[in-house]
Write a protein that holds these residues in place. Structure first.
Motif, PDB file in Angstrom:
ATOM      1  N   LEU A   1      24.686  54.483 -41.710  1.00  0.00           N
ATOM      2  CA  LEU A   1      24.249  53.427 -40.796  1.00  0.00           C
ATOM      3  C   LEU A   1      25.455  52.657 -40.272  1.00  0.00           C
ATOM      4  O   LEU A   1      25.526  52.341 -39.077  1.00  0.00           O
ATOM      5  CB  LEU A   1      23.290  52.484 -41.524  1.00  0.00           C
ATOM      6  CG  LEU A   1      22.879  51.209 -40.771  1.00  0.00           C
ATOM      7  CD1 LEU A   1      22.079  51.545 -39.516  1.00  0.00           C
ATOM      8  CD2 LEU A   1      22.083  50.274 -41.689  1.00  0.00           C
ATOM      9  N   VAL A   2      26.400  52.355 -41.154  1.00  0.00           N
ATOM     10  CA  VAL A   2      27.620  51.659 -40.730  1.00  0.00           C
ATOM     11  C   VAL A   2      28.325  52.459 -39.643  1.00  0.00           C
ATOM     12  O   VAL A   2      28.755  51.924 -38.624  1.00  0.00           O
ATOM     13  CB  VAL A   2      28.554  51.433 -41.937  1.00  0.00           C
ATOM     14  CG1 VAL A   2      29.942  50.982 -41.479  1.00  0.00           C
ATOM     15  CG2 VAL A   2      27.959  50.396 -42.884  1.00  0.00           C
ATOM     16  N   ARG A   3      28.417  53.776 -39.853  1.00  0.00           N
ATOM     17  CA  ARG A   3      29.101  54.619 -38.855  1.00  0.00           C
ATOM     18  C   ARG A   3      28.324  54.650 -37.539  1.00  0.00           C
ATOM     19  O   ARG A   3      28.922  54.562 -36.453  1.00  0.00           O
ATOM     20  CB  ARG A   3      29.274  56.045 -39.391  1.00  0.00           C
ATOM     21  CG  ARG A   3      29.992  56.937 -38.383  1.00  0.00           C
ATOM     22  CD  ARG A   3      30.301  58.299 -38.923  1.00  0.00           C
ATOM     23  NE  ARG A   3      30.982  59.114 -37.922  1.00  0.00           N
ATOM     24  CZ  ARG A   3      31.311  60.381 -38.116  1.00  0.00           C
ATOM     25  NH1 ARG A   3      31.055  60.975 -39.266  1.00  0.00           N
ATOM     26  NH2 ARG A   3      31.910  61.060 -37.158  1.00  0.00           N
ATOM     27  N   LEU A   4      26.998  54.803 -37.609  1.00  0.00           N
ATOM     28  CA  LEU A   4      26.190  54.855 -36.389  1.00  0.00           C
ATOM     29  C   LEU A   4      26.329  53.555 -35.602  1.00  0.00           C
ATOM     30  O   LEU A   4      26.482  53.570 -34.367  1.00  0.00           O
ATOM     31  CB  LEU A   4      24.723  55.110 -36.753  1.00  0.00           C
ATOM     32  CG  LEU A   4      23.733  55.202 -35.588  1.00  0.00           C
ATOM     33  CD1 LEU A   4      24.117  56.305 -34.613  1.00  0.00           C
ATOM     34  CD2 LEU A   4      22.309  55.421 -36.100  1.00  0.00           C
ATOM     35  N   LYS A   5      26.319  52.428 -36.287  1.00  0.00           N
ATOM     36  CA  LYS A   5      26.462  51.148 -35.591  1.00  0.00           C
ATOM     37  C   LYS A   5      27.862  51.002 -35.002  1.00  0.00           C
ATOM     38  O   LYS A   5      28.040  50.420 -33.931  1.00  0.00           O
ATOM     39  CB  LYS A   5      26.127  50.010 -36.551  1.00  0.00           C
ATOM     40  CG  LYS A   5      24.639  49.968 -36.902  1.00  0.00           C
ATOM     41  CD  LYS A   5      24.322  49.035 -38.040  1.00  0.00           C
ATOM     42  CE  LYS A   5      24.121  47.619 -37.602  1.00  0.00           C
ATOM     43  NZ  LYS A   5      23.526  46.764 -38.638  1.00  0.00           N
ATOM     44  N   GLN A   6      28.861  51.564 -35.701  1.00  0.00           N
ATOM     45  CA  GLN A   6      30.209  51.555 -35.146  1.00  0.00           C
ATOM     46  C   GLN A   6      30.255  52.337 -33.834  1.00  0.00           C
ATOM     47  O   GLN A   6      30.890  51.926 -32.861  1.00  0.00           O
ATOM     48  CB  GLN A   6      31.196  52.184 -36.136  1.00  0.00           C
ATOM     49  CG  GLN A   6      31.536  51.310 -37.323  1.00  0.00           C
ATOM     50  CD  GLN A   6      32.464  50.174 -36.944  1.00  0.00           C
ATOM     51  OE1 GLN A   6      32.026  49.059 -36.665  1.00  0.00           O
ATOM     52  NE2 GLN A   6      33.741  50.438 -36.934  1.00  0.00           N
TER      53      GLN A   6
END
Length: 1003
Positions: free
Chosen positions: A624-629
């Protein structure tokens, strides 16, 4: 004349708050008397040098009660100093930190502090580097650390003037040979003498980002903590007290001063914990149910739930402080910037806090002759009878309208904090404590009654005085000749004995936390962590002297460097903290049959993915952190309905393969993209869309991440090949349909560390699984795989449809339940989102009382035991007749192989009941949910003491619609031939977000 030891039985509790230092002298032998054994109490202003306030408080109490130092058996100090520095973003007390990761190519998409609020990241993170190093799950090296690289980073850190360094290595908590973090720390200390170097494994266990976050906060506060702890100890010595000095930690037990100076993060929530424990002590006989404790200090208001047993409710697998996610246990406290010293501004509308004059209240507040308007000034103006300062100085401070607005703001702040802590909309008793309790009205929305007991203003000091003794045993033992349960019992006895040795009364000691962690791929070795706690033994109190502080008296008395700086400027960059979302009116962006994913959508989908993961699939959080990045960098993430695919479209697939335990520690490199690039080289047609292999766990987000990461920016398909999570690739719906074989060939797999396996052909999908699984164990038990594309026509026949939509709806349901204080029936909300009562049911509610794990062939096998209790907050599960609800009486066990396999009742002798006592079994979905926040708990996060709800959902008809599907995805697929599948409900096809919202989304 009585001996010295017979006279030594009084306890001193001191709480050093941001505004006041509170003290109490308590005789525990008189605790049940009307006076509660409280012989003296005192409240004095906290000074920049805390030793002055401590000295003043104890001196005043000795004088008022005619007590001699020889009568005191212990001094226990609690403090909010350290957590206040974080909550207030105080740059004077927070040091800049450098972070050195030993990770090789991994975790590059989630750099340090990636998920922090912008202002905190800018204030604390001064430098970071991703270096060679890290361990695999089996203890082998990803790569060795490079001394030359470390020395180069030391040069940069020296040039930047940073004095606090965190080293964090992949899987460092299982590095029993101290090969990386400790070696690196020694190199850094040799090259940067005088710096503080902290190993992440000292702070927390598995969970890479969360452990690192906690270590960074701890490192940031180290210099301030060290000097503060010395200043705590100094007056004790000067006053002639020759007794142990303890510092309270988060769970209501104590630390030595030396340990607290090294690990101040363990004290972060000790202030509210002390207040809650003190509140429980004061409220004896007044309440017998769970209560909400509201502790209003000088700087913050802390709200927490106190169970009927007198202990605070604990946060679950992950905790949150100031928007920063961590993974060590602490009480579930909501802190807001509201206290007696909070600054009131009337520039453009009346505002209260979050900044505070703190310990300078008596110098800066108007009521004391100062010039800064505080809440204390306003409350004295509203209630001139209060004997605080000079009421005449504030009689014209605010107009009548402004005063009414002030009252409203205060009331709303407190009510909102209470509201957020509730898990049920029902009213609950509220206990007001703390010196700032005068700010609160006597009636509050959501409170069945508001109580303010005598001595409430020093509840925190009382809680410190009554803090318990604890001890931890953390050891590795061989399971070759004894079972895990037998060894756990032995270690528990060792922890109890160690706690008694530390000064606890034998009759009060209990195990409060226990955990078993098999050391993967190390035969017959398991790590055991057991913590026990108990009350002080008055007859066996140790009389060791106060720990010696370093001979820096002139520095101890000079704390001026920690004077609070002016309020920091607002962050100049865009702050990506979560915004308040109007859940009821939120509309996803769907245009022309394409769903454009927002960060809110991503958040909800991630929540739903973990719930659909049935314990496996790995935590979606790092993904999720990567997708939001990617979204913040401008990526357009698209989702399409499988029914809108053309028959000749090419649907690519990819996902992580391996142990979910690895997924929370070894964060992704570029293995998924590398595998896709390899498969594209040998496929005749490139993919036009991406689909996730499973919706469950982190893989549920991979189609969106891959689509956004490829040069072609491919849309994701609203569906997957499992409708949940399964441990093997042959447990997928294309295998169930069996229209061609093998499906998953050709296939490519990358470990992200330079090793790629490509299988151009195979005899069967079972062979693909067997061969890749063998390679997987040599590639770190976690890889990225890419399957050859299938056609749009095949996808429409084989895919479990609309599972991204289903995850989104589940996540929305959880978010709404939290917002509406319905977490106690969040499982029912999830069932409603999945088709209603016929589509699922609550299988069990209770507390995890045991977890056993082992690792075979790359899979985590184990059993989780859950004792039935009612997890609602009102009565800790007991009915009025003192029994538990019949439906949840006894114990169930959940066997798992990465994912949960079944929910089974167990007899007293530990054997399984017959078929009629199988509560649910695969292919139906069995998921364990945190009873306190509604989020899924994965099998790596199962731990003793968690309150959980076990939810069962009907499996997709793609599995249950044929005997072949039941054989592949049911008990036989896990080697459980003696149990048969009986559906727990009727599957309801998820409603497509695209179908519902196309053309009616928000602007």
């Amino acid at each position: 004349m009585p001996s010295l030891d017979s006279r030594r039985h009084l306890r001193i509790g001191v709480d050093v708050g941001g505004t006041n230092t509170d003290g109490v002298i308590l005789d525990p032998l008189q605790a049940s008397s009307p006076g509660k054994g409280i012989l003296a109490w005192h409240k004095s202003p906290t000074t920049t040098n805390p030793s002055v306030g401590i000295n003043d408080a104890i001196t005043a109490m000795f004088k008022s009660a005619a007590i001699h130092p020889s009568e005191v058996e212990s001094v226990t100090i609690g403090t909010t100093h350290f957590v206040n520095a974080v909550v207030e973003r105080d740059a004077a007390r927070l040091s800049t930190v450098a972070v050195i990761r030993f990770c090789g190519p991994f975790s590059k998409h989630a750099p340090p502090c990636v998920d922090w609020p912008d202002d905190m990241r800018q204030m604390i993170l001064g430098h970071y580097a991703l270096l060679k190093g890290g361990l695999e799950v089996d203890g082998n090296l990803i790569s060795d650390i490079d001394e030359r690289e470390i020395k180069q980073q030391c040069d940069i850190i020296r040039e930047k003037g940073i004095k606090s360094i965190v080293v964090n290595g992949v899987f460092s908590p299982i590095d029993t040979k101290e090969r990386q973090e400790e070696r690196a720390a020694a190199i850094i200390e040799a090259n940067l003498p005088g710096c503080d170097v902290l190993c992440s494994k000292e702070i927390a266990n598995l969970g890479f980002l969360e452990r690192e976050n906690a270590a960074i906060l701890n490192a940031s506060i180290l210099s301030f903590a060290r000097k503060t702890i010395r200043s705590f100890q100094a007056p004790i010595k000067r006053l002639g007290l020759h007794c142990p000095v303890f510092i309270t930690q988060n769970d209501g037990t104590v630390l030595s001063g030396d340990m607290a100076a090294r690990l101040p993060i363990r004290t972060f929530s000790s202030g509210p914990t002390n207040s809650m424990r003190g509140a429980a002590f004061l409220a004896q006989g007044q309440v017998s149910e769970a209560i909400m404790v509201v502790d209003i200090g000088g700087t913050t208001t802390d709200v927490g739930l106190l169970h009927a047993n007198g202990f605070p409710r604990q946060q679950a697998a992950y905790s949150d402080l100031a928007g920063i996610r961590m993974n060590f246990s602490c009480p579930d406290i909501k802190s807001i910037g509201l206290g007696g010293g909070s600054i009131v501004r009337n520039d453009s509308g009346l505002t209260v806090g979050p900044d505070s004059v703190g310990h300078k209240l008596q110098q800066e507040a108007v009521v004391f002759g100062g010039t800064v308007t505080t809440t204390t000034d306003c409350i004295v103006q509203a209630n001139p009878g209060l004997k605080i300062g000079d009421a005449n100085l504030v009689k014209d401070l605010l107009t009548a309208e402004q005063l009414e607005l002030f009252r409203s703001v205060i009331k709303n702040k407190i009510e909102k904090a209470i509201d957020k802590m509730k898990t049920s909309p029902e009213d609950i008793p509220v206990l007001l404590v703390g010196g700032g309790a005068i700010l609160s009205p006597n009636q509050l929305k959501g409170a069945s009654r508001v109580l303010k007991p005598e001595w409430a203003q020093v509840a925190n000091a009382i809680g410190a005085a009554m803090a318990r003794v604890s001890a931890v045993v953390d050891t590795v033992k061989s399971t070759e000749s004894k079972t895990t349960a037998q060894l756990l019992e032995e270690v528990s006895k060792e922890a109890i004995a160690k706690t008694i040795s530390a000064g606890a009364s034998p009759t009060t000691v209990e195990v409060v936390e226990k955990e078993t962690l098999p050391l993967q791929y190390i035969a017959h070795k398991t790590r055991f962590i057991v913590r026990a706690a108990g009350d002080f033994d008055l007859g066996e109190t140790k009389t060791s002297s106060t720990p010696e502080a370093e001979d820096e008296e002139e520095n101890i008395d000079d704390m001026s460097q920690y004077e609070k700086l002016a309020r920091p400027p607002e962050s100049s960059s865009k702050d990506h903290q979560d915004k308040e979302v109007d859940i009821l009116n939120y509309r996803p962006a769907v245009k022309n049959r394409v769903w454009y994913i927002s960060e809110t959508d991503a958040d909800w989908i991630a929540i739903g993915c973990y719930i659909l993961g049935t314990g496996g699939g790995g935590s979606p959080y790092p993904h999720l952190v990567r997708l939001k990045q990617e979204l913040r960098k401008g990526a357009i993430v698209r989702v399409v309905n499988p029914h809108d695919l053309a028959d000749d479209d090419q649907i690519g697939c990819g996902g992580g393969v391996g142990s979910p335990t690895v997924g929370i520690e070894k964060l992704p490199a570029d293995e998924l993209l590398e595998a896709q690039e390899e498969i594209f080289k040998i496929c005749s047609q490139p993919a036009t869309h991406m689909i996730s292999i499973e919706i469950g766990g982190g893989n549920g987000l991979q189609a969106m991440i891959l689509g956004a990461s490829t040069n072609m920016n491919l849309p994701a398909v609203d569906g997957d090949w499992m409708g949940r999570a399964y441990p093997t690739k042959w447990q997928t719906t294309p295998i169930v349909f069996n229209e061609r074989s093998p499906i998953w060939s050709p296939i490519a797999m990358s470990d992200g560390n330079g090793n790629v396996v490509v299988m151009p052909k195979a005899t069967s999908d079972l062979a693909v699984e067997r061969i890749l699984r063998a390679a997987l164990t040599q590639m770190g038990s976690h890889t990225g795989a890419a399957e050859s594309p299938v056609t749009g026509a095949e996808t429409k026949r084989w895919a479990v449809e609309h599972t991204l939509s289903q995850a989104w709806r589940i996540g929305r349901g959880v978010a709404r339940a939290r917002k509406e204080n319905r977490v106690d029936n969040v499982a029912e909300s999830i069932i409603e989102e999945c088709g209603g009562k016929g589509a699922g049911r609550v299988l069990w509610k209770g507390k995890i009382v045991g977890v056993e794990r082992t690792l075979r062939g790359g899979y985590v096998y184990g059993e989780c035991f859950i004792e039935g209790v009612d997890v609602r907050q009102d009565n800790d599960g007991l009915q009025q007749d003192g029994t538990y609800p019949t439906s949840f009486q006894g114990t169930i066990k959940i066997p798992f192989k990465n994912e949960n396999i079944a929910a089974l009742r167990v007899r007293d002798d530990g054997k399984e009941e017959q078929q009629e006592d199988v509560l649910a079994i695969v292919p139906d979905l069995i998921t364990v949910i945190d009873a306190q926040n509604g989020e899924a708990i994965g099998t790596p996060e199962y731990r003793y003491g968690l309150l959980v709800v076990v939810l069962g959902l009907a499996a997709s008809d793609k599995w249950t619609g044929s005997q072949r599907g039941i054989e592949i995805g049911g008990p036989a697929g896990f080697g459980i031939d003696h149990l048969k599948f009986t559906p727990l409900g009727t599957f309801v096809k998820p409603q497509s977000v695209i179908d519902e919202y196309d053309g009616i989304s928000e602007d």
